[in-house]
Write a protein that holds these residues in place. Structure first.
Motif, PDB file in Angstrom:
ATOM      1  N   LEU A 154       5.281   8.650  14.339  1.00 32.61           N
ATOM      2  CA  LEU A 154       4.536   7.987  12.390  1.00 32.61           C
ATOM      3  C   LEU A 154       4.515   6.770  12.302  1.00 32.61           C
ATOM      4  O   LEU A 154       3.895   6.223  12.095  1.00 32.61           O
ATOM      5  CB  LEU A 154       4.740   9.036  11.601  1.00 32.61           C
ATOM      6  N   ARG A 155       5.841   5.775  13.135  1.00 35.92           N
ATOM      7  CA  ARG A 155       6.712   4.679  12.527  1.00 35.92           C
ATOM      8  C   ARG A 155       5.364   3.575  12.903  1.00 35.92           C
ATOM      9  O   ARG A 155       5.134   2.952  12.968  1.00 35.92           O
ATOM     10  CB  ARG A 155       7.489   4.538  12.487  1.00 35.92           C
ATOM     11  N   THR A 208       1.269   5.905   3.406  1.00 33.91           N
ATOM     12  CA  THR A 208       1.930   5.740   4.383  1.00 33.91           C
ATOM     13  C   THR A 208       1.309   5.290   6.265  1.00 33.91           C
ATOM     14  O   THR A 208       1.946   3.993   6.463  1.00 33.91           O
ATOM     15  CB  THR A 208       3.595   6.896   4.217  1.00 33.91           C
ATOM     16  N   TYR A 209       0.935   5.826   6.595  1.00 27.44           N
ATOM     17  CA  TYR A 209       1.233   5.880   7.786  1.00 27.44           C
ATOM     18  C   TYR A 209      -0.545   5.771   8.712  1.00 27.44           C
ATOM     19  O   TYR A 209      -0.757   4.698   9.868  1.00 27.44           O
ATOM     20  CB  TYR A 209       2.463   6.772   8.591  1.00 27.44           C
ATOM     21  N   GLN A 216       6.835   0.701   2.581  1.00 26.10           N
ATOM     22  CA  GLN A 216       6.671   1.955   1.705  1.00 26.10           C
ATOM     23  C   GLN A 216       6.638   1.853  -0.267  1.00 26.10           C
ATOM     24  O   GLN A 216       6.298   2.444  -0.345  1.00 26.10           O
ATOM     25  CB  GLN A 216       8.011   2.536   1.902  1.00 26.10           C
TER      26      GLN A 216
END
Length: 265
Positions: A154-155, A208-209, A216
């Protein structure tokens, strides 16, 4: 387990080569013996082998299967040809040594194993020679490793090079879905909308992703949420995505793509 040296050896091998995960089990063909010829070819031995094969193929959540044979080399070539890999340890019982052969059904599940076995039979070669799989070998992750890989994926979702090195690319949830890792993650995020309270989690992880917020704090601002509330929704979303994908990873079930128009936050 410790009472039987052969069972103990099978468990030691599984723990070292690919531990059995919660909900999975290990199978062992322990007493394939026909008294008149012991373990040499015979009609009863053929029946036992086919019965064992059937049990392996239809078993639910079988991680490893092991076959034990007298350590005289007679079955080594045959078992190797069907991808039953010899185990280094040679356990001893009553002064006799035995050979163990194992197969990780998570790394090569029943369907591709059967396809490769059929191809080998038709070509007259061994499975090792016939095995050419465009999917590559499946990776077997523990739950902590799996959760870590989800978070890392995800990051790095928008970093194609880094994402391509994520071990989830060789997991069942990706290789058996026919989709790439980013699509599988997107699909899992979409399923949150079908859960009670899932819309808040869905938007936290999406903004966010999948929409690439630079920080964030920026994502929280875009959603109009206090940062602590946003973080709670995001943490819950990641945990739910991991739970969902872990369930499908263990069972080898595809996640259906929901058909819906995307709402606006």
């Amino acid at each position: 387990m410790d009472i039987d040296p052969i069972v103990a050896a099978a468990w030691r091998h599984a723990r070292a080569a690919g531990p059995v995960r919660p909900g999975e089990h290990l199978g062992l063909v322990r007493f394939a013996v026909y008294p008149e010829v012991y373990q040499l070819p015979s009609a009863p031995m053929t029946h036992m082998q086919w019965r064992a094969t059937g049990e392996m193929i239809r078993a639910d959540r079988l991680a490893w299967s092991h076959i034990v044979m007298q350590d005289n080399g007679y079955w080594d070539s045959h078992l190797g040809d069907i991808n039953m890999v010899p185990v280094d340890e040679r356990p001893e019982v009553a002064g006799h040594r035995y050979a163990l052969f194992g197969h990780d059904w998570r790394a090569q599940p029943a369907d591709p194993w059967l396809r490769e076995k059929s191809a080998a039979v038709l070509s007259g070669s061994s499975m090792a020679q016939a095995r050419v799989s465009p999917r590559g070998e499946l990776v077997v992750l523990s739950r902590p490793e799996f959760d870590m890989a989800i978070r890392e994926a995800l990051r790095t979702l928008r970093d194609t090079k880094t994402l391509s090195g994520n071990p989830l690319n060789r997991s069942r949830i990706v290789l058996e879905s026919g989709r790439d890792l980013s699509e599988v993650l997107q699909q899992a995020a979409e399923t949150l909308l079908d859960e009670r309270g899932g819309e808040k989690r869905h938007w936290a992880v999406t903004v966010t992703y999948f929409r690439g917020s630079p920080t964030q704090e920026t994502a929280a601002e875009r959603l109009g949420l206090p940062f602590s509330t946003y973080r709670r929704h995001l943490t819950s979303a990641i945990e739910r995505i991991s739970d969902l994908l872990w369930h499908h990873e263990l069972r080898g079930e595809a996640i259906p793509f929901p058909e819906r128009s995307e709402p606006t936050p």
